[in-house]
Design an enzyme around this catalytic site. Structure first.
Site, PDB file in Angstrom:
ATOM      1  N   SER A  78      -3.065  58.065 -10.365  1.00 63.93           N
ATOM      2  CA  SER A  78      -1.968  58.883  -9.845  1.00 63.93           C
ATOM      3  C   SER A  78      -1.009  58.056  -8.996  1.00 63.93           C
ATOM      4  CB  SER A  78      -2.514  60.033  -8.995  1.00 63.93           C
ATOM      5  OG  SER A  78      -3.344  60.872  -9.756  1.00 63.93           O
TER       6      SER A  78
HETATM    7  N1  SAH Z   1      -8.192  60.475  -9.388  1.00 65.46           N
HETATM    8  C1  SAH Z   1      -7.514  59.519 -10.217  1.00 65.46           C
HETATM    9  C2  SAH Z   1      -6.624  60.170 -11.251  1.00 65.46           C
HETATM   10  C3  SAH Z   1      -7.397  60.586 -12.414  1.00 65.46           C
HETATM   11  S1  SAH Z   1      -6.453  61.286 -13.746  1.00 65.46           S
HETATM   12  C4  SAH Z   1      -6.732  58.549  -9.333  1.00 65.46           C
HETATM   13  O1  SAH Z   1      -7.139  58.319  -8.232  1.00 65.46           O
HETATM   14  O2  SAH Z   1      -5.761  57.996  -9.740  1.00 65.46           O
HETATM   15  C5  SAH Z   1      -7.465  62.677 -14.087  1.00 65.46           C
HETATM   16  C6  SAH Z   1      -8.893  62.409 -14.492  1.00 65.46           C
HETATM   17  O3  SAH Z   1      -9.508  63.669 -14.742  1.00 65.46           O
HETATM   18  C7  SAH Z   1      -9.076  61.600 -15.773  1.00 65.46           C
HETATM   19  O4  SAH Z   1      -9.879  60.483 -15.499  1.00 65.46           O
HETATM   20  C8  SAH Z   1      -9.784  62.561 -16.725  1.00 65.46           C
HETATM   21  O5  SAH Z   1     -10.713  61.939 -17.595  1.00 65.46           O
HETATM   22  C9  SAH Z   1     -10.466  63.505 -15.759  1.00 65.46           C
HETATM   23  N2  SAH Z   1     -10.831  64.814 -16.285  1.00 65.46           N
HETATM   24  C10 SAH Z   1     -10.136  65.609 -17.119  1.00 65.46           C
HETATM   25  N3  SAH Z   1     -10.809  66.759 -17.339  1.00 65.46           N
HETATM   26  C11 SAH Z   1     -11.964  66.671 -16.628  1.00 65.46           C
HETATM   27  C12 SAH Z   1     -13.077  67.544 -16.454  1.00 65.46           C
HETATM   28  N4  SAH Z   1     -13.149  68.732 -17.041  1.00 65.46           N
HETATM   29  N5  SAH Z   1     -14.080  67.137 -15.640  1.00 65.46           N
HETATM   30  C13 SAH Z   1     -14.038  65.926 -15.016  1.00 65.46           C
HETATM   31  N6  SAH Z   1     -13.006  65.065 -15.153  1.00 65.46           N
HETATM   32  C14 SAH Z   1     -11.977  65.437 -15.951  1.00 65.46           C
END
Ligand code: SAH
Length: 218
Positions: A70
């Site tokens: 993000s």
């Molecule tokens: N927190 C991260 C951003 C992650 S993007 C940062 O610090 O930059 C969102 C994440 O959510 C992705 O890795 C994706 O695989 C995960 N995701 C999507 N659906 C999900 C679910 N149902 N359970 C757990 N993770 C999920």
């Protein structure tokens, strides 16, 4: 005349200070604990080697598997909206590369985090180990169901967007709890804060448009 060569470490520290001055403060991030955490976590660790020079750019970036790290401002904003105190039992959904997890590890005593893609979870674990952070528990699974065995949580931060607020997450919110998450279909997502008061009543606030990857499952 001798010139002092700037080491990469120095230039990242400078980039981090600049990120705070140019991306966070002007947009209204003011929580001192959040600003300190953002200043402490080296974001370059979380990016593939070839993209490290762009670690402090003002945007989200690809981390593989179609997922993103993000934007720094969004991580700071969600962290501020969470209003987390050290003792708050905190759940994060969507670990990704672990950057937001690392920021949360600086803000609360223990972070519970769930990622559905095992390869990303392993990478996050490596990154957090590199930073010598160990006050977290990571699980691979579907975070849209929360972590019922460990509920209730004082704070829940979800970093992927469901179409609607997942009922399981609201159910797992303790009295006085806060859930921060993007909600809505691609292109029409709103940053949302769900609050449960001490009597158990739930209140929902929309805080502005955002763009996140979708929360899968639920
Ligand atoms: N927190 C991260 C951003 C992650 S993007 C940062 O610090 O930059 C969102 C994440 O959510 C992705 O890795 C994706 O695989 C995960 N995701 C999507 N659906 C999900 C679910 N149902 N359970 C757990 N993770 C999920």
């Amino acid at each position: 005349m001798t010139t002092l060569q700037q080491t990469p470490k120095d230039s990242y520290a400078a980039a981090r200070r600049e990120m705070i001055a140019r991306q966070l403060l002007p947009r209204g991030i003011s929580d001192a604990r959040v600003l300190r955490a953002m200043g402490e976590v080296p974001r370059e660790i979380f990016l593939p080697a070839q993209n490290r020079s762009r670690a402090y750019d003002d945007g989200a970036q690809a981390i593989g598997d179609g997922q993103t790290i993000s934007q720094p401002y969004v991580v700071a904003w969600m962290s501020e909206l969470l209003q987390a105190q050290a003792h708050h039992k905190t759940l994060e959904i969507g670990t990704g590369c672990g950057y937001q997890t690392a920021v949360l590890c600086k803000l609360v005593d223990h972070v519970y985090t769930i990622e559905r893609i095992a390869r990303l979870a392993e990478g996050a674990q490596d990154n957090l180990r590199t930073l010598k952070l160990s006050n977290y528990s990571l699980r691979v699974g579907d975070g849209s169901r929360g972590w019922p065995e460990l509920a209730p949580f004082d704070r829940i931060l979800c970093a992927a967007a469901p179409a609607g607020i997942p009922p399981a997450l609201v159910e797992q919110l303790a009295p006085g709890g806060r859930l921060v998450l993007p909600v809505g279909p691609q292109g029409r997502q709103e940053m949302t804060v769900v609050m449960r008061d001490e009597q158990g009543a739930v209140n929902v606030e929309q805080r502005g448009p955002v763009a996140f990857v979708p929360l899968i499952g639920g």
